[in-house]
Design a protein around this motif. Structure first.
Motif, mmCIF file in Angstrom:
data_model
loop_
_atom_site.group_PDB
_atom_site.id
_atom_site.type_symbol
_atom_site.label_atom_id
_atom_site.label_comp_id
_atom_site.label_asym_id
_atom_site.label_seq_id
_atom_site.Cartn_x
_atom_site.Cartn_y
_atom_site.Cartn_z
ATOM 1 N N LEU A 74 2.993 0.835 -3.783
ATOM 2 C CA LEU A 74 1.865 1.075 -4.677
ATOM 3 C C LEU A 74 0.757 1.849 -3.969
ATOM 4 O O LEU A 74 0.214 2.816 -4.514
ATOM 5 C CB LEU A 74 1.313 -0.253 -5.209
ATOM 6 C CG LEU A 74 2.202 -1.008 -6.193
ATOM 7 C CD1 LEU A 74 1.748 -2.445 -6.330
ATOM 8 C CD2 LEU A 74 2.231 -0.307 -7.551
ATOM 9 N N ALA A 121 0.905 3.878 -1.528
ATOM 10 C CA ALA A 121 1.279 5.276 -1.302
ATOM 11 C C ALA A 121 0.987 6.143 -2.530
ATOM 12 O O ALA A 121 0.799 7.350 -2.401
ATOM 13 C CB ALA A 121 2.764 5.369 -0.936
ATOM 14 N N ARG A 122 0.921 5.523 -3.701
ATOM 15 C CA ARG A 122 0.638 6.256 -4.938
ATOM 16 C C ARG A 122 -0.788 6.029 -5.432
ATOM 17 O O ARG A 122 -1.140 6.492 -6.520
ATOM 18 C CB ARG A 122 1.611 5.822 -6.032
ATOM 19 C CG ARG A 122 3.026 6.296 -5.800
ATOM 20 C CD ARG A 122 3.877 5.855 -6.966
ATOM 21 N NE ARG A 122 5.225 6.366 -6.860
ATOM 22 C CZ ARG A 122 5.749 7.235 -7.721
ATOM 23 N NH1 ARG A 122 5.054 7.699 -8.722
ATOM 24 N NH2 ARG A 122 6.989 7.638 -7.569
ATOM 25 N N LEU A 157 -2.009 3.108 -6.280
ATOM 26 C CA LEU A 157 -1.938 2.094 -7.333
ATOM 27 C C LEU A 157 -2.137 0.702 -6.745
ATOM 28 O O LEU A 157 -2.102 0.523 -5.535
ATOM 29 C CB LEU A 157 -0.588 2.180 -8.057
ATOM 30 C CG LEU A 157 -0.287 3.508 -8.747
ATOM 31 C CD1 LEU A 157 1.132 3.520 -9.300
ATOM 32 C CD2 LEU A 157 -1.295 3.778 -9.856
ATOM 33 N N HIS A 159 -1.059 -2.456 -11.712
ATOM 34 C CA HIS A 159 -0.164 -1.408 -12.188
ATOM 35 C C HIS A 159 1.291 -1.884 -12.158
ATOM 36 O O HIS A 159 2.067 -1.592 -13.076
ATOM 37 C CB HIS A 159 -0.334 -0.139 -11.341
ATOM 38 C CG HIS A 159 -1.695 0.450 -11.412
ATOM 39 N ND1 HIS A 159 -2.653 0.210 -10.446
ATOM 40 C CD2 HIS A 159 -2.282 1.258 -12.326
ATOM 41 C CE1 HIS A 159 -3.753 0.857 -10.773
ATOM 42 N NE2 HIS A 159 -3.558 1.502 -11.903
ATOM 43 N N MET A 179 -0.200 9.620 -14.910
ATOM 44 C CA MET A 179 0.753 9.894 -13.825
ATOM 45 C C MET A 179 2.170 10.116 -14.346
ATOM 46 O O MET A 179 3.087 10.362 -13.569
ATOM 47 C CB MET A 179 0.742 8.741 -12.815
ATOM 48 C CG MET A 179 -0.577 8.583 -12.089
ATOM 49 S SD MET A 179 -0.611 7.103 -11.048
ATOM 50 C CE MET A 179 0.301 7.700 -9.618
ATOM 51 N N LEU A 215 4.118 7.852 -15.836
ATOM 52 C CA LEU A 215 4.962 6.687 -15.595
ATOM 53 C C LEU A 215 5.203 5.859 -16.849
ATOM 54 O O LEU A 215 6.198 5.147 -16.960
ATOM 55 C CB LEU A 215 4.355 5.824 -14.491
ATOM 56 C CG LEU A 215 4.189 6.531 -13.143
ATOM 57 C CD1 LEU A 215 3.347 5.699 -12.190
ATOM 58 C CD2 LEU A 215 5.536 6.856 -12.539
ATOM 59 N N GLU A 255 10.573 8.433 -14.606
ATOM 60 C CA GLU A 255 9.880 8.259 -13.318
ATOM 61 C C GLU A 255 9.291 6.844 -13.211
ATOM 62 O O GLU A 255 9.316 6.218 -12.152
ATOM 63 C CB GLU A 255 8.777 9.307 -13.164
ATOM 64 C CG GLU A 255 8.083 9.276 -11.824
ATOM 65 C CD GLU A 255 8.964 9.665 -10.648
ATOM 66 O OE1 GLU A 255 8.642 9.251 -9.521
ATOM 67 O OE2 GLU A 255 9.973 10.371 -10.845
ATOM 68 N N LEU A 282 10.117 3.899 -10.359
ATOM 69 C CA LEU A 282 9.097 3.194 -9.581
ATOM 70 C C LEU A 282 9.181 1.690 -9.824
ATOM 71 O O LEU A 282 9.149 0.906 -8.873
ATOM 72 C CB LEU A 282 7.698 3.714 -9.908
ATOM 73 C CG LEU A 282 6.553 3.001 -9.181
ATOM 74 C CD1 LEU A 282 6.715 3.078 -7.658
ATOM 75 C CD2 LEU A 282 5.206 3.572 -9.617
#
Length: 152
Positions: A38, A40-41, A43, A47, A86, A88, A108, A112
């Protein structure tokens, strides 16, 4: 200090404190890998919860997601919008009520969510393999009691 009307001794309070510590450390281990993914994004855990429950309930209405998460519309708005921006999660009009929005994961988002929850499922699988069926059932009973929900 714990309410002493329910605890008969300092020894019991020490046992409960140890249980609290185990719960804390177990939760930290349970969320470590997803937290890395998370972060790394950009988030957070909220989320992940949204992705998880939308993934388990494709075409869920926003009102249904609010009920599952137990949050207000205001609390859900920003993280949900971020996930949509994003790419998602996507929304579409409800088939019978065009004012209502239905949510589902994009491909995507599915990837994730699978990575986030997959790490947790793997840890649970390993743990349940080690504790056996009785241990797993006892854990489920404790979690059901703590969550305040009866099994389905």
């Amino acid at each position: 200090m714990v309410d002493q009307s329910n605890i008969t001794s300092t020894a019991r309070e020490d046992e409960l404190n140890r249980a609290l510590e185990l719960f804390h450390f177990a939760f930290r281990a349970f969320t470590a890998k997803p937290d890395q993914l998370l972060e790394a994004r950009g988030l957070q855990r909220v989320h992940h919860r949204i992705l998880y429950f939308v993934g388990r309930n494709p075409e869920i209405r926003v009102s249904g997601l609010l009920a599952i998460l137990g949050v207000t519309k205001q609390a859900l708005h920003a993280p949900l919008r971020q996930l949509m921006a994003m790419g998602l999660i996507q929304d579409s009009p409800h088939a019978s009520d065009k004012r209502g929005k239905c949510l589902k994961l994009t491909p995507e988002g599915e990837k994730l969510e699978a990575a986030l929850s997959g790490a947790q499922r793997k840890l649970m699988h390993q743990t349940f393999e080690q504790t056996g069926a009785e241990g797993e059932q006892a854990w489920r009973k404790v979690m059901e009691q703590l969550s305040g929900h009866l099994p389905k």
